[in-house]
Design a protein around this motif. Structure first.
Motif, short mmCIF file in Angstrom:
data_model
loop_
_atom_site.label_atom_id
_atom_site.label_comp_id
_atom_site.label_asym_id
_atom_site.label_seq_id
_atom_site.Cartn_x
_atom_site.Cartn_y
_atom_site.Cartn_z
N ARG A 23 43.24 34.04 29.69
CA ARG A 23 43.15 34.82 30.93
C ARG A 23 44.45 35.55 31.26
O ARG A 23 44.44 36.55 31.99
CB ARG A 23 42.78 33.88 32.09
CG ARG A 23 42.53 34.57 33.42
CD ARG A 23 42.39 33.58 34.56
NE ARG A 23 43.57 32.76 34.74
CZ ARG A 23 43.76 31.92 35.76
NH1 ARG A 23 42.81 31.76 36.67
NH2 ARG A 23 44.86 31.21 35.87
N SER A 70 46.10 38.43 33.99
CA SER A 70 46.67 37.76 35.16
C SER A 70 48.16 37.47 35.01
O SER A 70 48.80 37.01 35.96
CB SER A 70 45.93 36.44 35.44
OG SER A 70 46.13 35.52 34.38
N LEU A 95 40.91 39.16 40.51
CA LEU A 95 40.23 38.95 39.23
C LEU A 95 40.55 37.59 38.65
O LEU A 95 39.68 36.94 38.05
CB LEU A 95 40.65 40.06 38.26
CG LEU A 95 39.78 40.21 37.00
CD1 LEU A 95 38.33 40.51 37.36
CD2 LEU A 95 40.34 41.31 36.09
N LYS A 96 41.76 37.13 38.82
CA LYS A 96 42.16 35.81 38.32
C LYS A 96 41.30 34.71 38.93
O LYS A 96 40.76 33.86 38.22
CB LYS A 96 43.64 35.57 38.65
CG LYS A 96 44.15 34.18 38.31
CD LYS A 96 45.66 34.05 38.56
CE LYS A 96 45.99 33.97 40.03
NZ LYS A 96 47.45 33.71 40.23
N THR A 155 37.15 35.43 38.29
CA THR A 155 36.62 35.07 36.96
C THR A 155 36.61 33.56 36.77
O THR A 155 35.65 33.02 36.21
CB THR A 155 37.45 35.73 35.84
OG1 THR A 155 38.84 35.39 35.99
CG2 THR A 155 37.30 37.24 35.87
N GLN A 188 37.84 36.20 25.69
CA GLN A 188 37.45 36.54 27.06
C GLN A 188 36.08 37.21 27.09
O GLN A 188 35.27 36.95 27.99
CB GLN A 188 38.50 37.47 27.69
CG GLN A 188 39.73 36.75 28.20
CD GLN A 188 39.45 35.93 29.45
OE1 GLN A 188 38.87 36.42 30.42
NE2 GLN A 188 39.85 34.67 29.43
N LEU A 241 32.77 36.40 29.22
CA LEU A 241 32.16 37.46 30.02
C LEU A 241 30.67 37.57 29.75
O LEU A 241 29.86 37.64 30.70
CB LEU A 241 32.84 38.79 29.71
CG LEU A 241 32.17 40.06 30.25
CD1 LEU A 241 32.28 40.13 31.76
CD2 LEU A 241 32.78 41.32 29.62
N VAL A 249 33.15 41.17 40.54
CA VAL A 249 34.10 40.50 39.63
C VAL A 249 33.68 40.73 38.18
O VAL A 249 34.51 41.08 37.32
CB VAL A 249 34.18 38.99 39.93
CG1 VAL A 249 34.88 38.24 38.79
CG2 VAL A 249 34.91 38.75 41.25
N LYS A 252 34.42 44.39 37.18
CA LYS A 252 35.85 44.64 36.99
C LYS A 252 36.36 43.93 35.74
O LYS A 252 37.21 44.48 35.01
CB LYS A 252 36.62 44.17 38.23
CG LYS A 252 36.51 45.11 39.43
CD LYS A 252 37.34 44.60 40.60
CE LYS A 252 37.50 45.64 41.71
NZ LYS A 252 36.25 46.12 42.28
N TRP A 253 35.88 42.74 35.48
CA TRP A 253 36.27 41.96 34.30
C TRP A 253 35.95 42.76 33.03
O TRP A 253 36.79 42.89 32.14
CB TRP A 253 35.53 40.64 34.34
CG TRP A 253 35.95 39.59 33.36
CD1 TRP A 253 37.02 39.60 32.50
CD2 TRP A 253 35.30 38.33 33.17
NE1 TRP A 253 37.07 38.44 31.78
CE2 TRP A 253 36.03 37.65 32.17
CE3 TRP A 253 34.17 37.73 33.73
CZ2 TRP A 253 35.65 36.37 31.73
CZ3 TRP A 253 33.80 36.47 33.29
CH2 TRP A 253 34.54 35.79 32.31
N LEU A 260 38.75 44.37 30.36
CA LEU A 260 38.80 43.98 28.95
C LEU A 260 38.67 45.21 28.04
O LEU A 260 39.36 45.30 27.02
CB LEU A 260 37.71 42.97 28.63
CG LEU A 260 37.85 41.58 29.29
CD1 LEU A 260 36.72 40.66 28.85
CD2 LEU A 260 39.20 40.95 28.96
#
Length: 458
Positions: free
Chosen positions: A148, A152, A222-223, A226, A279, A283, A302, A305-306, A310
């Motif tokens: 992560r 982050s 986001l940290k 997720t 990741q 996801l 979320v 955005k994730w 990526l």
């Protein structure tokens, strides 16, 4: 998705830069900062009227723990409120120093390492179900937390064999274990201390101590978002299999040393994957999970955005200069180096690394970027200013904040912790508050109603 309680704890770096050759114990500087937040109660481990906790941690670090939040947006707001509260204490603290003939400037940094190589943490807290096998959950979470950092991490310039090198994460090089009950002697990815601050038959706390402190609101959002999404899907039986790492501690350090994000790390089954690929596996599983759940606007955001982050990290990480701390910092330093024609070993580069985290908005490099519209915001400044004195209105923090206002208005001595409120002295009374989701306590409401003319936020 089931409701959840979130919390963030940030330890801050503290420096006093005197005008002249003056020695001043850092405890004294911290004492003046405490005076600005908690009048007449230094030394203290104190709760504030916004429900948060402020105290001195190991190594003379001021630490701010957010109040209990049941929304990720609220958590971002209250995390930023902690910065603003500390910033607001600086003028009065410096004035107190001048009164004693000790002029100088106080610097507060929201970072994770000092010049001597010591580290201090950013701890994440997630209330989780007791009936779920904790160890099975942690085994599935470890690869997620190891990787992560690519969105982050806060970035760090370190000298390796005498040469400066840019690292993605400040904390990664200080992690020694997968899991541990200690937060200092053997820092781990997941801390196993079982302190739910709630009904222990229903809940336990997932305590994550591997992450960096973030200046970016987007990175914090986001940290936490997720992690909450991945935790929920595992709790609900959407397991993530085949991602176990051969050596998580080695992997977290290797990923941190590679800003290109191309490094492959070895899995238990012999395969090699990049942090982005791992990741993406989480996801895709999260996307499947959300497809089975009632629509949740925040979690849907979320997930979106994730995915975008990526993709951009895979194409070119520098596309995320507005969103990700380590990218923004690297961009600033690279621009400076090119403009000045100096090397990354220039002392000013290491100073910039530190100044990025200065919480004083007229001085910190992150906030200078923000003032020029160069960073992505998640919350408004009005909400942050309100959160400095008003707790979340949908959790136990509201009860705590109301109680503290009452006790101060009545000039009553009181003791407060996460799960209880106590009036000291004559007619001593202890009020238990074991439900972190409840913003209502009948006894506290009775006490509050006794204070005529005092405005309480509801």
């Amino acid at each position: 998705m089931r409701p959840r309680i979130f919390g963030l704890e940030n330890e801050y770096g503290l420096i006093f830069s005197p005008n002249g050759r003056i020695y001043l114990p850092m405890e004294k500087v911290l004492g003046y900062i405490f005076e600005g937040l908690i009048p007449n109660s230094w030394p203290s481990n104190a709760f504030l009227v916004n429900g948060a906790r402020f105290y001195q941690d190991t190594g003379c670090h001021p630490e701010y723990s957010t109040p209990e939040c049941d929304s990720i947006v609220d958590l971002v707001v209250h995390d930023k409120a902690g910065e603003r509260l500390l910033e607001a204490c600086l003028p009065a603290a410096e004035e107190r120093l001048r009164e004693e003939g000790l002029s100088g400037e106080i610097y507060i940094f929201k970072n994770n390492t000092d010049s001597l190589g010591n580290t201090y943490g950013c701890h994440e807290n997630y209330l989780m179900r007791r009936d779920v096998d904790f160890w099975k959950v942690t085994e599935q979470l470890i690869p997620f937390f190891v990787t992560r950092q690519i969105f982050s991490g806060s970035g760090k310039v370190l000298k390796v064999s005498g040469k400066p090198q840019f690292f993605i994460s400040q904390r990664a090089q200080h992690i020694h274990e997968k899991t541990s009950s200690s937060t200092t002697s053997s820092r781990s990815i997941i801390n196993t201390r079982d302190e739910p601050h709630a009904d222990a038959e229903k809940y336990r706390r997932l305590h994550i101590i591997v992450g960096d402190s973030n200046m970016s609101e987007f990175a914090t959002y986001l940290k936490i978002g997720t992690a909450a999404l991945v935790l929920s899907m595992i709790e609900d039986g959407f397991n993530v299999t085949g991602m176990e790492l051969e050596d998580p501690v080695k992997a977290i350090r290797e990923i941190s040393r590679d800003p290109t994000l191309k490094k492959k790390i070895r899995l238990d089954d012999g395969r090699q994957m990049s942090a982005i690929e791992i990741q993406r596996a989480y996801l895709e599983r999260a996307r499947e999970y959300l497809g089975t759940q009632p629509y949740d606007e925040v979690m849907d955001d979320v997930l979106s955005k994730w995915a975008v982050v990526l993709d951009r990290l895979d194409e070119d990480p520098m596309q995320l200069v507005r969103e990700v701390d380590w990218v923004a910092k690297r961009h600033l330093i690279q621009s400076f180096v090119e403009k000045k024609g100096c090397g990354w070993d220039d002392p000013r580069v290491f100073l910039m690394d530190l100044q990025f985290h200065d919480v004083k908005r007229t001085r910190g490099l992150y906030y200078l970027m923000e003032s020029k519209g160069m960073v992505e915001r998640i919350v408004g400044e009005e909400s942050i200013q309100r959160a400095m004195s008003v707790p979340p209105q949908t959790t136990r923090a509201k009860v705590r904040g109301d109680f503290i206002r009452f006790a101060r208005a009545k000039n009553r001595s009181y003791t407060v912790d996460w799960t209880y409120l106590k009036l000291n002295g004559y007619w001593e009374e202890t009020i238990l508050c074991m439900d972190p989701f409840s913003p209502i306590n009948r006894r506290v409401e009775e006490l509050v109603s006794q204070v005529a003319g005092l405005r309480f936020y509801r």
